[in-house]
Design a protein around this motif. Structure first.
Motif, short mmCIF file in Angstrom:
data_model
loop_
_atom_site.label_atom_id
_atom_site.label_comp_id
_atom_site.label_asym_id
_atom_site.label_seq_id
_atom_site.Cartn_x
_atom_site.Cartn_y
_atom_site.Cartn_z
N LYS A 73 8.29 1.63 -0.32
CA LYS A 73 8.85 1.50 -1.67
C LYS A 73 7.84 0.79 -2.57
O LYS A 73 7.26 -0.22 -2.18
N LYS A 74 7.62 1.34 -3.75
CA LYS A 74 6.66 0.76 -4.68
C LYS A 74 7.11 1.06 -6.10
O LYS A 74 7.47 2.20 -6.42
N HIS A 75 7.10 0.03 -6.95
CA HIS A 75 7.47 0.26 -8.35
C HIS A 75 6.23 0.51 -9.21
O HIS A 75 6.30 0.45 -10.42
N ALA A 76 5.11 0.78 -8.55
CA ALA A 76 3.86 1.05 -9.28
C ALA A 76 3.20 2.29 -8.67
O ALA A 76 3.73 2.87 -7.71
N GLU A 77 2.07 2.67 -9.22
CA GLU A 77 1.35 3.85 -8.73
C GLU A 77 1.03 3.74 -7.24
O GLU A 77 0.73 2.65 -6.74
N ILE A 78 1.05 4.85 -6.54
CA ILE A 78 0.60 4.83 -5.15
C ILE A 78 -0.87 5.28 -5.09
O ILE A 78 -1.38 5.88 -6.04
N THR A 79 -1.51 4.98 -3.97
CA THR A 79 -2.91 5.36 -3.79
C THR A 79 -3.00 6.47 -2.75
O THR A 79 -2.04 6.73 -2.00
N ARG A 80 -4.16 7.07 -2.69
CA ARG A 80 -4.46 8.05 -1.65
C ARG A 80 -4.22 7.44 -0.27
O ARG A 80 -3.65 8.10 0.62
N GLU A 81 -4.59 6.16 -0.11
CA GLU A 81 -4.45 5.49 1.18
C GLU A 81 -2.97 5.31 1.55
O GLU A 81 -2.59 5.45 2.71
N ASP A 82 -2.13 5.00 0.54
CA ASP A 82 -0.69 4.87 0.80
C ASP A 82 -0.17 6.16 1.43
O ASP A 82 0.55 6.13 2.44
N LEU A 83 -0.51 7.29 0.83
CA LEU A 83 0.01 8.57 1.32
C LEU A 83 -0.58 8.91 2.69
O LEU A 83 0.14 9.37 3.59
N GLU A 84 -1.86 8.66 2.85
CA GLU A 84 -2.50 8.94 4.15
C GLU A 84 -1.84 8.12 5.27
O GLU A 84 -1.61 8.64 6.36
N ARG A 85 -1.54 6.86 4.96
CA ARG A 85 -0.90 6.01 5.96
C ARG A 85 0.49 6.56 6.31
O ARG A 85 0.88 6.56 7.47
N LEU A 86 1.20 7.05 5.30
CA LEU A 86 2.53 7.61 5.55
C LEU A 86 2.47 8.82 6.48
O LEU A 86 3.37 9.04 7.29
N LEU A 87 1.39 9.60 6.34
CA LEU A 87 1.28 10.81 7.18
C LEU A 87 1.04 10.48 8.65
O LEU A 87 1.15 11.35 9.52
N GLU A 88 0.71 9.22 8.92
CA GLU A 88 0.45 8.81 10.30
C GLU A 88 1.68 8.30 11.03
O GLU A 88 1.69 8.21 12.25
N ILE A 89 2.73 7.92 10.29
CA ILE A 89 3.87 7.30 10.96
C ILE A 89 4.75 8.35 11.65
O ILE A 89 4.82 9.50 11.20
#
Lengths: 203, 203
Positions: A73-89
């Motif tokens: 959860k983030k109330h601000a912009e996400i980064t490429r790294e945020d999304l990449e990390r999500l793809l690993e879970i």
């Protein structure tokens, strides 16, 4: 009909809660001025607000709350790294990355006040708004923009998006968030107009 | 207050239009019985309805109608081939494949009727519903489920989804459509309950 005593009591309670939330840090300071403008209308008070956010949930569908787990959860912009990390879970059903615009609930003292507010906020870009409940406490207007993106990025076995296009997807999500914040600016203008209009009627 | 003459006139006009639409083939026959049940409530009439659909639009965002082009529309399940064909077409901004649940607009004769309907339909799974407008013609309730998926599948240069996971994405879209149709069944039950309740009050 709303009892004037209940109304004043509820209005004050909501105002105190906003101040407590601000103090604790629950509330995004960006929305503070808008909330105060709404309290100043006197015939209205905000009961809840969200300025927009990007979340990731593990759920069969984004609209069913029960079997859904929030993993980000983030109330601000996400980064490429945020999304990449999500793809690993690891994922149980489907991992949705969701960008949603602002949502706000405002209590109005009379049906007429509710409908005037509704007209104004729809014009300000909160086009999916509606009067959603009424009781002896007042008339509850829900402000929704229609800004919403939910991308199924992964299921229990596979990544569904193209790994080469992470930047494109991050851009789409962040742009939705930004458009939501801009819509809040339009809302603030609409509330100011409503204030001018109601002041004129009293004078 | 709604003028009783205007109400009766509008009710009859809407009823005639539904029959004409059925005759021409504009209307999904699956929704016919539900619409007739609503007309039979007498204090309500439906003004528009969509049973849910899957569309593809070329647009910067799914919520801005202006710069948006519909390139595909289907009120039934899509196939793997449908989606594969969409991935081949040239795109100006972003190609979104959108599955959306049913939407319906129902006019109510009084605010009280509007709020009773609203409560019932929210319980029946139309959770994003609200009273959206009022005029001398009546009180317009919008019925929306929250079932909505919009997947950005391609931009002007690249395919954003994984080409190996076409089946998974088709499955997600079709399931959303199916869930929308199921929600219409719950709505029909809710309308029947409303009829029983209002008949009882008249008797």
């Amino acid at each position: 009909m709303v009892d004037p005593e209940i109304w004043t009591e509820d209005w004050e309670k909501a105002f105190r809660r906003m101040n407590a939330d601000l103090y604790i840090g629950y509330l995004d300071h960006g929305i503070r001025d808008l909330l105060i403008d709404i309290f100043n209308l006197k015939n209205y008070y905000p009961t809840s607000s969200c300025t927009g956010r990007i979340i990731a949930i593990d759920a069969p569908t984004p609209w069913r709350r029960k079997e859904s787990y929030i993993v980000f959860k983030k109330h601000a912009e996400i980064t490429r790294e945020d999304l990449e990390r999500l793809l690993e879970i690891p994922v149980i059903s489907i991992l949705w990355v969701i960008a949603s615009g602002p949502i706000m609930h405002i209590m109005a003292r009379t049906p007429r006040h509710a409908m005037i507010l509704l007209k104004k906020v729809r014009e300000a870009g909160f086009k999916h708004s509606g009067l959603v409940a009424s009781s002896k406490r007042g008339y509850l207007v829900e402000l929704v923009t229609g800004i919403w993106i939910g991308i199924p990025v992964k299921d229990s076995e596979r990544v569904l998006i193209s790994r080469n296009e992470i930047d494109g997807i991050v851009w789409i999500l962040n742009r939705a968030l930004a458009e939501g914040k801009a819509r809040l600016e339009s809302l603030r203008k609409a509330i100011k107009e409503l204030k001018a209009w109601s002041d004129q009627r009293v004078a």
